[in-house]
Design a protein around this motif. Sequence first.
Motif, PDB file in Angstrom:
ATOM      1  N   SER A  10      -1.230  -4.823   8.413  1.00  0.00           N
ATOM      2  CA  SER A  10      -0.898  -5.599   9.567  1.00  0.00           C
ATOM      3  C   SER A  10      -0.957  -7.233   9.141  1.00  0.00           C
ATOM      4  O   SER A  10      -0.545  -7.788   9.943  1.00  0.00           O
ATOM      5  N   ALA A  11      -1.156  -7.540   8.263  1.00  0.00           N
ATOM      6  CA  ALA A  11      -1.185  -8.769   7.818  1.00  0.00           C
ATOM      7  C   ALA A  11       0.228  -9.162   7.219  1.00  0.00           C
ATOM      8  O   ALA A  11       0.425 -10.349   6.906  1.00  0.00           O
ATOM      9  N   GLY A  12       0.934  -8.176   7.167  1.00  0.00           N
ATOM     10  CA  GLY A  12       2.326  -8.430   6.608  1.00  0.00           C
ATOM     11  C   GLY A  12       2.444  -8.602   5.076  1.00  0.00           C
ATOM     12  O   GLY A  12       3.456  -8.837   4.314  1.00  0.00           O
ATOM     13  N   GLU A  13       1.582  -7.786   4.327  1.00  0.00           N
ATOM     14  CA  GLU A  13       1.632  -7.668   2.946  1.00  0.00           C
ATOM     15  C   GLU A  13       2.311  -6.544   2.382  1.00  0.00           C
ATOM     16  O   GLU A  13       1.968  -5.371   2.846  1.00  0.00           O
ATOM     17  N   PHE A  14       3.100  -6.598   1.340  1.00  0.00           N
ATOM     18  CA  PHE A  14       3.932  -5.609   1.054  1.00  0.00           C
ATOM     19  C   PHE A  14       3.571  -5.000  -0.589  1.00  0.00           C
ATOM     20  O   PHE A  14       3.149  -5.902  -1.250  1.00  0.00           O
ATOM     21  N   PHE A  15       3.567  -3.684  -0.376  1.00  0.00           N
ATOM     22  CA  PHE A  15       2.994  -3.076  -1.691  1.00  0.00           C
ATOM     23  C   PHE A  15       4.008  -2.027  -2.158  1.00  0.00           C
ATOM     24  O   PHE A  15       4.367  -1.259  -1.355  1.00  0.00           O
ATOM     25  N   THR A  16       4.827  -2.106  -3.026  1.00  0.00           N
ATOM     26  CA  THR A  16       6.053  -1.334  -3.573  1.00  0.00           C
ATOM     27  C   THR A  16       5.643  -0.647  -4.925  1.00  0.00           C
ATOM     28  O   THR A  16       5.101  -0.881  -5.553  1.00  0.00           O
ATOM     29  N   SER A  17       6.590   0.458  -4.864  1.00  0.00           N
ATOM     30  CA  SER A  17       6.522   1.169  -6.191  1.00  0.00           C
ATOM     31  C   SER A  17       7.146   0.189  -7.199  1.00  0.00           C
ATOM     32  O   SER A  17       7.901  -0.886  -6.934  1.00  0.00           O
ATOM     33  N   ALA A  18       6.769   0.463  -8.485  1.00  0.00           N
ATOM     34  CA  ALA A  18       7.799  -0.202  -9.639  1.00  0.00           C
ATOM     35  C   ALA A  18       8.940  -0.214  -9.557  1.00  0.00           C
ATOM     36  O   ALA A  18       9.819  -1.143 -10.286  1.00  0.00           O
ATOM     37  N   ALA A  38      -3.552   0.719  -6.229  1.00  0.00           N
ATOM     38  CA  ALA A  38      -3.839   1.949  -6.955  1.00  0.00           C
ATOM     39  C   ALA A  38      -2.914   2.735  -6.465  1.00  0.00           C
ATOM     40  O   ALA A  38      -2.784   4.170  -7.379  1.00  0.00           O
ATOM     41  N   LEU A  39      -1.817   2.714  -5.623  1.00  0.00           N
ATOM     42  CA  LEU A  39      -0.972   3.707  -5.102  1.00  0.00           C
ATOM     43  C   LEU A  39       0.128   3.864  -6.462  1.00  0.00           C
ATOM     44  O   LEU A  39       0.437   4.964  -6.599  1.00  0.00           O
ATOM     45  N   ARG A  40       0.139   2.929  -7.164  1.00  0.00           N
ATOM     46  CA  ARG A  40       1.174   3.145  -8.264  1.00  0.00           C
ATOM     47  C   ARG A  40       0.683   4.063  -9.204  1.00  0.00           C
ATOM     48  O   ARG A  40       1.466   5.033  -9.938  1.00  0.00           O
ATOM     49  N   ASP A  41      -0.707   4.317  -9.432  1.00  0.00           N
ATOM     50  CA  ASP A  41      -1.253   5.343 -10.201  1.00  0.00           C
ATOM     51  C   ASP A  41      -1.283   6.529  -9.695  1.00  0.00           C
ATOM     52  O   ASP A  41      -1.288   7.713 -10.262  1.00  0.00           O
ATOM     53  N   LEU A  48      11.038  -0.614  -7.327  1.00  0.00           N
ATOM     54  CA  LEU A  48      11.723  -1.707  -6.497  1.00  0.00           C
ATOM     55  C   LEU A  48      11.638  -3.149  -7.279  1.00  0.00           C
ATOM     56  O   LEU A  48      12.523  -4.024  -6.700  1.00  0.00           O
ATOM     57  N   PHE A  49      10.811  -3.182  -8.192  1.00  0.00           N
ATOM     58  CA  PHE A  49      10.808  -4.499  -9.130  1.00  0.00           C
ATOM     59  C   PHE A  49      10.174  -5.372  -8.189  1.00  0.00           C
ATOM     60  O   PHE A  49       9.062  -5.427  -7.546  1.00  0.00           O
ATOM     61  N   ASP A  50      11.263  -6.616  -8.047  1.00  0.00           N
ATOM     62  CA  ASP A  50      10.657  -7.543  -6.957  1.00  0.00           C
ATOM     63  C   ASP A  50      11.078  -7.276  -5.720  1.00  0.00           C
ATOM     64  O   ASP A  50      11.232  -8.506  -4.851  1.00  0.00           O
ATOM     65  N   GLU A  51      11.617  -6.263  -5.445  1.00  0.00           N
ATOM     66  CA  GLU A  51      12.524  -6.354  -4.066  1.00  0.00           C
ATOM     67  C   GLU A  51      11.649  -5.565  -2.960  1.00  0.00           C
ATOM     68  O   GLU A  51      10.511  -4.860  -3.275  1.00  0.00           O
ATOM     69  N   THR A  52      12.066  -5.769  -1.715  1.00  0.00           N
ATOM     70  CA  THR A  52      11.457  -4.942  -0.694  1.00  0.00           C
ATOM     71  C   THR A  52      12.485  -4.362   0.313  1.00  0.00           C
ATOM     72  O   THR A  52      13.587  -4.369  -0.005  1.00  0.00           O
ATOM     73  N   ILE A  53      12.071  -3.191   0.903  1.00  0.00           N
ATOM     74  CA  ILE A  53      12.818  -2.383   1.819  1.00  0.00           C
ATOM     75  C   ILE A  53      12.695  -2.946   3.297  1.00  0.00           C
ATOM     76  O   ILE A  53      11.661  -3.171   3.702  1.00  0.00           O
ATOM     77  N   GLU A  54      13.817  -3.133   3.996  1.00  0.00           N
ATOM     78  CA  GLU A  54      13.727  -3.572   5.301  1.00  0.00           C
ATOM     79  C   GLU A  54      13.160  -2.487   6.304  1.00  0.00           C
ATOM     80  O   GLU A  54      13.814  -1.312   6.123  1.00  0.00           O
ATOM     81  N   GLY A  78      -9.379   2.389  10.685  1.00  0.00           N
ATOM     82  CA  GLY A  78      -8.872   1.537  11.649  1.00  0.00           C
ATOM     83  C   GLY A  78      -7.906   0.541  11.350  1.00  0.00           C
ATOM     84  O   GLY A  78      -7.098  -0.195  12.112  1.00  0.00           O
ATOM     85  N   THR A  79      -7.493   0.606   9.973  1.00  0.00           N
ATOM     86  CA  THR A  79      -6.264  -0.185   9.238  1.00  0.00           C
ATOM     87  C   THR A  79      -5.000   0.654   9.842  1.00  0.00           C
ATOM     88  O   THR A  79      -4.816   1.757   9.841  1.00  0.00           O
ATOM     89  N   VAL A  80      -3.815  -0.324  10.150  1.00  0.00           N
ATOM     90  CA  VAL A  80      -2.575   0.210  10.543  1.00  0.00           C
ATOM     91  C   VAL A  80      -1.654  -0.119   9.273  1.00  0.00           C
ATOM     92  O   VAL A  80      -1.677  -1.314   9.079  1.00  0.00           O
ATOM     93  N   TRP A  81      -0.924   0.781   8.866  1.00  0.00           N
ATOM     94  CA  TRP A  81       0.085   0.428   7.978  1.00  0.00           C
ATOM     95  C   TRP A  81       1.390   1.316   8.010  1.00  0.00           C
ATOM     96  O   TRP A  81       1.485   2.241   8.774  1.00  0.00           O
ATOM     97  N   GLY A  82       2.580   0.177   7.613  1.00  0.00           N
ATOM     98  CA  GLY A  82       3.684   0.826   7.537  1.00  0.00           C
ATOM     99  C   GLY A  82       4.006   1.478   6.429  1.00  0.00           C
ATOM    100  O   GLY A  82       4.277   0.996   5.547  1.00  0.00           O
ATOM    101  N   VAL A  83       4.569   2.904   6.463  1.00  0.00           N
ATOM    102  CA  VAL A  83       4.692   3.557   5.236  1.00  0.00           C
ATOM    103  C   VAL A  83       6.174   3.895   5.100  1.00  0.00           C
ATOM    104  O   VAL A  83       6.589   4.507   6.353  1.00  0.00           O
TER     105      VAL A  83
END
Length: 449
Positions: A87-95, A63-66, A97-103, A137-142
């Motif tokens: 914490s599970a290593g799942e990536f959620f990105t802005s549109a 829902a962050l994209r909205d 980035l298309f199919d890329e991720t940021i290190e 309690g969730t930990v997120w890398g932002v």
Amino acid sequence: MLSLRQRALMGGIAAGALSVGVGTLAVFSYIDSRVSEQFDSELKDRHTRLVVGLSVATQNPDALRDLMFDPNYKAPYSGRYWQVTNSAGEFFTSASLFDETIEEPPATSEGATIWNTSGPEGEVLRGVFQEITYEDGTVWGVSVAESRAELINERRAAQRSLLLVFAVVGLICVASALLLTSVILRPLRKLRSDVAHRWDTDLDLRANDYPDEVAPLVGDLNQLLRRNRDIVSGSRRQAADLAHALKTPTAILRNELRTLSEDGAKTETAEEALGRIDAQLGRSLARMRAINTAELTHSRTNLSNSVSRLVRLFKTITEEQGKHLIVAYNPEIWVRMDAQDVEEVLGNLLDNAVKWCRSTVRLTLSQKSDCIEIRVEDDGPGIPEDAQHEALRSGGRLDTSVSGNGLGLAIAVDLLNAYGASLELGKSDALGGLESCVVLPAEIRATTG
């Protein structure tokens, strides 16, 4: 050696260029720092907005994209991106980035980390990363990131605007150097002008008219000018005394020769020799007087008055001989030449013309744009072109049937050369005889050659 004006101007320009150069580097460094700080500040603001948006979407990160309304986040590879990881290593990105991720950088502190990394298609990014623990309690890398091209463009835009400003400052520095040089040298220009016209008034220079730095020089110049006046006066007095001292013995010798001639003695050779001695002495005294006067003074003479005096004398002579003297001249023509020297030159030329003419002599005085011309013409036999140089030579006589010593024209040449003027001989178009043309510069300056 460079003039004072050139030195002051070059020094002013060099100082201005150095100041502008150092100022430009300092300001550019400051602008770069400020642009980088502003760029990082905006990154942190976007990072804060992403953290706040994620706080209500930890259970539904898609829902962050909205929730992130910036249009740049929706355009692929726009140069502005966000990314969150759980914490599970799942990536959620802005549109974007298309199919890329940021290190992500390693979390080195509890605060936000600003770092440079690579993005889509090798794009260099500057980003902000922080690990956030939310209330559930969730930990997120932002992470938020933006292309450094934007930062570079902002810097260049600021530099371009400042370059124009510094160019104007540089021009102002050059203009200031020119103005300052002109103001500083103005007293020296005034001093030069006053010295050049010192003989017009025959007054000393006033030290109070000049700055304190120039005043001592003014005193020295006044002393030098007074000394020069004394030298000129003394030289002319000595020449006059010598002339008078020699006239008496030569007059006695001439009377003795006349007495001997009346008694039947042959004295022609002796009389001619005595005449040449008189002429040579006259020439030497004239040269001495001319050199001293021309070199050390700037006498001004009303040429028209001198011509008037000579015309009255020679009209009497020509009328007695049944000849005519025609005169044409403008009143109030002034030259920087001693009156005695002027009249000696004109007297020699008129005497030569009256002696050789058949019936007519014409004197013309005219002022042109760059010189003053005096023409003395006659209707006599003239001088062939190939013999004109001989006529101007000391003692040169082309015809001994007429009395004379051959020194009149030579004396005139010597006097004129001392003032930088000239004498030219030619043929008179109007009368057919000799034309003697004296060319005086409009502002005669003394020469020693």
